[in-house]
Design a protein around this motif. Structure first.
Motif, PDB file in Angstrom:
ATOM      1  N   TYR A   9       0.832  -1.204   0.000  1.00  0.00           N
ATOM      2  CA  TYR A   9       0.000   0.000   0.000  1.00  0.00           C
ATOM      3  C   TYR A   9       0.871   1.260   0.000  1.00  0.00           C
ATOM      4  O   TYR A   9       0.638   2.186  -0.781  1.00  0.00           O
ATOM      5  N   PHE A  10       1.890   1.289   0.877  1.00  0.00           N
ATOM      6  CA  PHE A  10       2.739   2.479   0.962  1.00  0.00           C
ATOM      7  C   PHE A  10       3.659   2.627  -0.248  1.00  0.00           C
ATOM      8  O   PHE A  10       4.064   3.741  -0.570  1.00  0.00           O
ATOM      9  N   GLU A  11       3.983   1.532  -0.917  1.00  0.00           N
ATOM     10  CA  GLU A  11       4.761   1.641  -2.157  1.00  0.00           C
ATOM     11  C   GLU A  11       3.898   2.253  -3.259  1.00  0.00           C
ATOM     12  O   GLU A  11       4.387   3.032  -4.064  1.00  0.00           O
ATOM     13  N   ALA A  12       2.623   1.920  -3.264  1.00  0.00           N
ATOM     14  CA  ALA A  12       1.710   2.449  -4.288  1.00  0.00           C
ATOM     15  C   ALA A  12       1.303   3.894  -4.003  1.00  0.00           C
ATOM     16  O   ALA A  12       1.118   4.681  -4.925  1.00  0.00           O
ATOM     17  N   SER A  13       1.145   4.247  -2.731  1.00  0.00           N
ATOM     18  CA  SER A  13       0.751   5.612  -2.371  1.00  0.00           C
ATOM     19  C   SER A  13       1.588   6.066  -1.178  1.00  0.00           C
ATOM     20  O   SER A  13       1.195   5.871  -0.027  1.00  0.00           O
ATOM     21  N   PRO A  14       2.767   6.646  -1.473  1.00  0.00           N
ATOM     22  CA  PRO A  14       3.676   7.052  -0.398  1.00  0.00           C
ATOM     23  C   PRO A  14       3.048   8.109   0.515  1.00  0.00           C
ATOM     24  O   PRO A  14       2.303   8.980   0.053  1.00  0.00           O
ATOM     25  N   PRO A  15       3.348   8.024   1.804  1.00  0.00           N
ATOM     26  CA  PRO A  15       2.814   9.004   2.754  1.00  0.00           C
ATOM     27  C   PRO A  15       3.577  10.321   2.664  1.00  0.00           C
ATOM     28  O   PRO A  15       4.656  10.379   2.061  1.00  0.00           O
ATOM     29  N   PRO A  16       3.053  11.395   3.263  1.00  0.00           N
ATOM     30  CA  PRO A  16       3.794  12.660   3.290  1.00  0.00           C
ATOM     31  C   PRO A  16       5.085  12.501   4.091  1.00  0.00           C
ATOM     32  O   PRO A  16       5.268  11.522   4.813  1.00  0.00           O
ATOM     33  N   LYS A  17       5.981  13.456   3.947  1.00  0.00           N
ATOM     34  CA  LYS A  17       7.295  13.393   4.616  1.00  0.00           C
ATOM     35  C   LYS A  17       7.158  13.385   6.137  1.00  0.00           C
ATOM     36  O   LYS A  17       7.857  12.642   6.818  1.00  0.00           O
ATOM     37  N   GLN A  18       6.276  14.232   6.691  1.00  0.00           N
ATOM     38  CA  GLN A  18       6.105  14.323   8.134  1.00  0.00           C
ATOM     39  C   GLN A  18       4.653  14.048   8.507  1.00  0.00           C
ATOM     40  O   GLN A  18       3.744  14.494   7.815  1.00  0.00           O
ATOM     41  N   VAL A  19       4.476  13.321   9.616  1.00  0.00           N
ATOM     42  CA  VAL A  19       3.134  12.972  10.082  1.00  0.00           C
ATOM     43  C   VAL A  19       3.132  12.965  11.601  1.00  0.00           C
ATOM     44  O   VAL A  19       4.088  12.506  12.223  1.00  0.00           O
TER      45      VAL A  19
END
Length: 96
Positions: A9-19
């Motif tokens: 999932y994270f490879e397909a839709s990377p998260p923002p830099k900071q969370v």
């Protein structure tokens, strides 16, 4: 959901830099966080559901999915309806 599915999932839709994961946990580099979780899970001796990194990864995944849904709803609410060219709006239609 297992850690491999979360990884895909994270490879397909990377998260923002900071969370901000929780009020007391701020992730400043999400890619480093993800790599650390994956590595810890891979090297953990025992059931994956007992690995703390798995639970951190799972919580992060749930937060990102929830934020994605909220963003989609907000975008839908902010997007005005567009009129189809060639069709008259209800105010412009002749009364019968």
């Amino acid at each position: 959901m297992n850690h491999e599915e979360i990884k895909r999932y994270f490879e397909a839709s990377p998260p923002p830099k900071q969370v901000q994961l929780t009020p007391w946990a701020n992730i400043t580099d999400t890619q480093a966080f993800l790599k650390s979780c994956y590595s810890t899970i891979r090297n953990f001796n025992g059931p994956v559901d007992r690995c703390p990194a798995f639970w951190h990864l799972r919580d992060f995944y749930i937060l990102m999915k929830k934020n994605a849904k909220q963003t989609a709803v907000e975008d839908l609410e902010e997007t005005p309806f567009e009129e189809i060219p060639g069709e008259a709006s209800p105010e412009e239609q002749p009364s019968v």
